[in-house]
Design a protein around this motif. Sequence first.
Motif, PDB file in Angstrom:
ATOM      1  N   MET A   1       0.770  -1.088  -0.011  1.00 57.04           N
ATOM      2  CA  MET A   1       0.106  -0.163  -0.036  1.00 57.04           C
ATOM      3  C   MET A   1       0.942   1.389   0.141  1.00 57.04           C
ATOM      4  O   MET A   1       0.597   2.301  -0.555  1.00 57.04           O
ATOM      5  CB  MET A   1      -0.832  -0.157   1.313  1.00 57.04           C
ATOM      6  CG  MET A   1      -1.899   0.968   1.102  1.00 57.04           C
ATOM      7  SD  MET A   1      -3.097   0.738  -0.123  1.00 57.04           S
ATOM      8  CE  MET A   1      -4.417   1.931   0.222  1.00 57.04           C
ATOM      9  N   PHE A   2       1.960   0.979   0.730  1.00 54.66           N
ATOM     10  CA  PHE A   2       2.651   2.475   0.896  1.00 54.66           C
ATOM     11  C   PHE A   2       3.529   2.598  -0.474  1.00 54.66           C
ATOM     12  O   PHE A   2       3.736   3.693  -0.867  1.00 54.66           O
ATOM     13  CB  PHE A   2       3.825   2.156   1.996  1.00 54.66           C
ATOM     14  CG  PHE A   2       4.889   3.246   2.165  1.00 54.66           C
ATOM     15  CD1 PHE A   2       4.288   4.432   2.367  1.00 54.66           C
ATOM     16  CD2 PHE A   2       6.292   3.240   1.600  1.00 54.66           C
ATOM     17  CE1 PHE A   2       5.234   5.618   2.774  1.00 54.66           C
ATOM     18  CE2 PHE A   2       6.941   4.354   1.781  1.00 54.66           C
ATOM     19  CZ  PHE A   2       6.564   5.492   2.398  1.00 54.66           C
ATOM     20  N   GLY A   3       3.816   1.480  -1.250  1.00 51.25           N
ATOM     21  CA  GLY A   3       4.423   1.524  -2.774  1.00 51.25           C
ATOM     22  C   GLY A   3       3.410   2.278  -3.526  1.00 51.25           C
ATOM     23  O   GLY A   3       3.817   3.184  -4.421  1.00 51.25           O
TER      24      GLY A   3
ATOM     25  N   LEU B   1       4.104   5.843  -5.501  1.00 52.44           N
ATOM     26  CA  LEU B   1       3.924   6.052  -6.795  1.00 52.44           C
ATOM     27  C   LEU B   1       2.613   7.057  -7.080  1.00 52.44           C
ATOM     28  O   LEU B   1       3.052   8.037  -8.338  1.00 52.44           O
ATOM     29  CB  LEU B   1       3.238   4.678  -7.494  1.00 52.44           C
ATOM     30  CG  LEU B   1       2.835   4.660  -9.012  1.00 52.44           C
ATOM     31  CD1 LEU B   1       4.180   4.995  -9.853  1.00 52.44           C
ATOM     32  CD2 LEU B   1       1.892   3.598  -9.334  1.00 52.44           C
ATOM     33  N   PHE B   2       1.542   6.917  -6.529  1.00 49.37           N
ATOM     34  CA  PHE B   2       0.768   8.217  -6.950  1.00 49.37           C
ATOM     35  C   PHE B   2       1.064   9.516  -6.523  1.00 49.37           C
ATOM     36  O   PHE B   2       0.977  10.529  -7.221  1.00 49.37           O
ATOM     37  CB  PHE B   2      -0.586   8.084  -6.096  1.00 49.37           C
ATOM     38  CG  PHE B   2      -1.837   8.932  -6.229  1.00 49.37           C
ATOM     39  CD1 PHE B   2      -2.442   8.699  -7.447  1.00 49.37           C
ATOM     40  CD2 PHE B   2      -2.104   9.821  -5.534  1.00 49.37           C
ATOM     41  CE1 PHE B   2      -3.609   9.409  -7.843  1.00 49.37           C
ATOM     42  CE2 PHE B   2      -3.091  10.570  -5.790  1.00 49.37           C
ATOM     43  CZ  PHE B   2      -3.877  10.477  -7.149  1.00 49.37           C
ATOM     44  N   GLY B   3       2.098   9.725  -5.427  1.00 48.76           N
ATOM     45  CA  GLY B   3       2.630  11.021  -5.108  1.00 48.76           C
ATOM     46  C   GLY B   3       3.529  11.667  -6.137  1.00 48.76           C
ATOM     47  O   GLY B   3       3.540  12.684  -6.653  1.00 48.76           O
ATOM     48  N   ILE B   4       4.356  10.954  -6.520  1.00 46.71           N
ATOM     49  CA  ILE B   4       5.339  11.090  -7.549  1.00 46.71           C
ATOM     50  C   ILE B   4       4.527  11.312  -8.870  1.00 46.71           C
ATOM     51  O   ILE B   4       5.046  12.350  -9.710  1.00 46.71           O
ATOM     52  CB  ILE B   4       6.419   9.978  -7.640  1.00 46.71           C
ATOM     53  CG1 ILE B   4       7.224   9.923  -6.386  1.00 46.71           C
ATOM     54  CG2 ILE B   4       7.196  10.102  -8.881  1.00 46.71           C
ATOM     55  CD1 ILE B   4       8.228   8.628  -6.389  1.00 46.71           C
ATOM     56  N   LEU B   5       3.654  10.480  -9.406  1.00 44.44           N
ATOM     57  CA  LEU B   5       3.016  10.687 -10.647  1.00 44.44           C
ATOM     58  C   LEU B   5       2.218  12.055 -10.470  1.00 44.44           C
ATOM     59  O   LEU B   5       2.201  12.879 -11.282  1.00 44.44           O
ATOM     60  CB  LEU B   5       1.701   9.573 -10.717  1.00 44.44           C
ATOM     61  CG  LEU B   5       1.018   9.787 -11.834  1.00 44.44           C
ATOM     62  CD1 LEU B   5       1.980   9.394 -13.346  1.00 44.44           C
ATOM     63  CD2 LEU B   5       0.025   8.699 -11.835  1.00 44.44           C
ATOM     64  N   LEU B   6       1.577  12.461  -9.273  1.00 48.44           N
ATOM     65  CA  LEU B   6       1.065  13.758  -9.332  1.00 48.44           C
ATOM     66  C   LEU B   6       2.051  14.902  -9.195  1.00 48.44           C
ATOM     67  O   LEU B   6       1.692  15.796  -9.883  1.00 48.44           O
ATOM     68  CB  LEU B   6       0.042  13.565  -7.790  1.00 48.44           C
ATOM     69  CG  LEU B   6      -0.759  14.867  -7.450  1.00 48.44           C
ATOM     70  CD1 LEU B   6      -1.677  14.780  -8.621  1.00 48.44           C
ATOM     71  CD2 LEU B   6      -1.426  15.101  -6.304  1.00 48.44           C
ATOM     72  N   ILE B   7       3.199  14.788  -8.751  1.00 51.78           N
ATOM     73  CA  ILE B   7       4.148  15.880  -9.048  1.00 51.78           C
ATOM     74  C   ILE B   7       4.452  15.836 -10.387  1.00 51.78           C
ATOM     75  O   ILE B   7       4.519  17.015 -10.887  1.00 51.78           O
ATOM     76  CB  ILE B   7       5.201  15.604  -8.145  1.00 51.78           C
ATOM     77  CG1 ILE B   7       4.749  15.799  -6.579  1.00 51.78           C
ATOM     78  CG2 ILE B   7       6.418  16.629  -8.419  1.00 51.78           C
ATOM     79  CD1 ILE B   7       5.894  15.328  -5.854  1.00 51.78           C
TER      80      ILE B   7
END
Length: 88
Positions: free
Chosen positions: A1-3, A7-13
């Motif tokens: 889940m942390f991964g 991934l979602f945070g880096i993708l959003l940035i």
Amino acid sequence: MFGFIRLFGILLIALTVIYVSLSFYSRAVRRSKLKKKWHDGKQLVDRDTFVQRGLERYDGSIRRKLILGVYIVPVVVIGIIIYLTNFT
């Protein structure tokens, strides 16, 4: 889940950087087209007013809203890939 969250945070940035860059580029292209259109046509108002009015119309146009696809398309594609990988 942390991964997934990472991934979602880096993708959003990354998508935000792409969105802002594409938005600035699109607005600059529209501005230059408006200046050329003013120069080629009848000059009923001054150039700055003409460009400002054109950019206000551009802000409400569908082209401006299509740039938001930068967020939607990659998230949907990644979601489909994750679904197909895990559940088929």
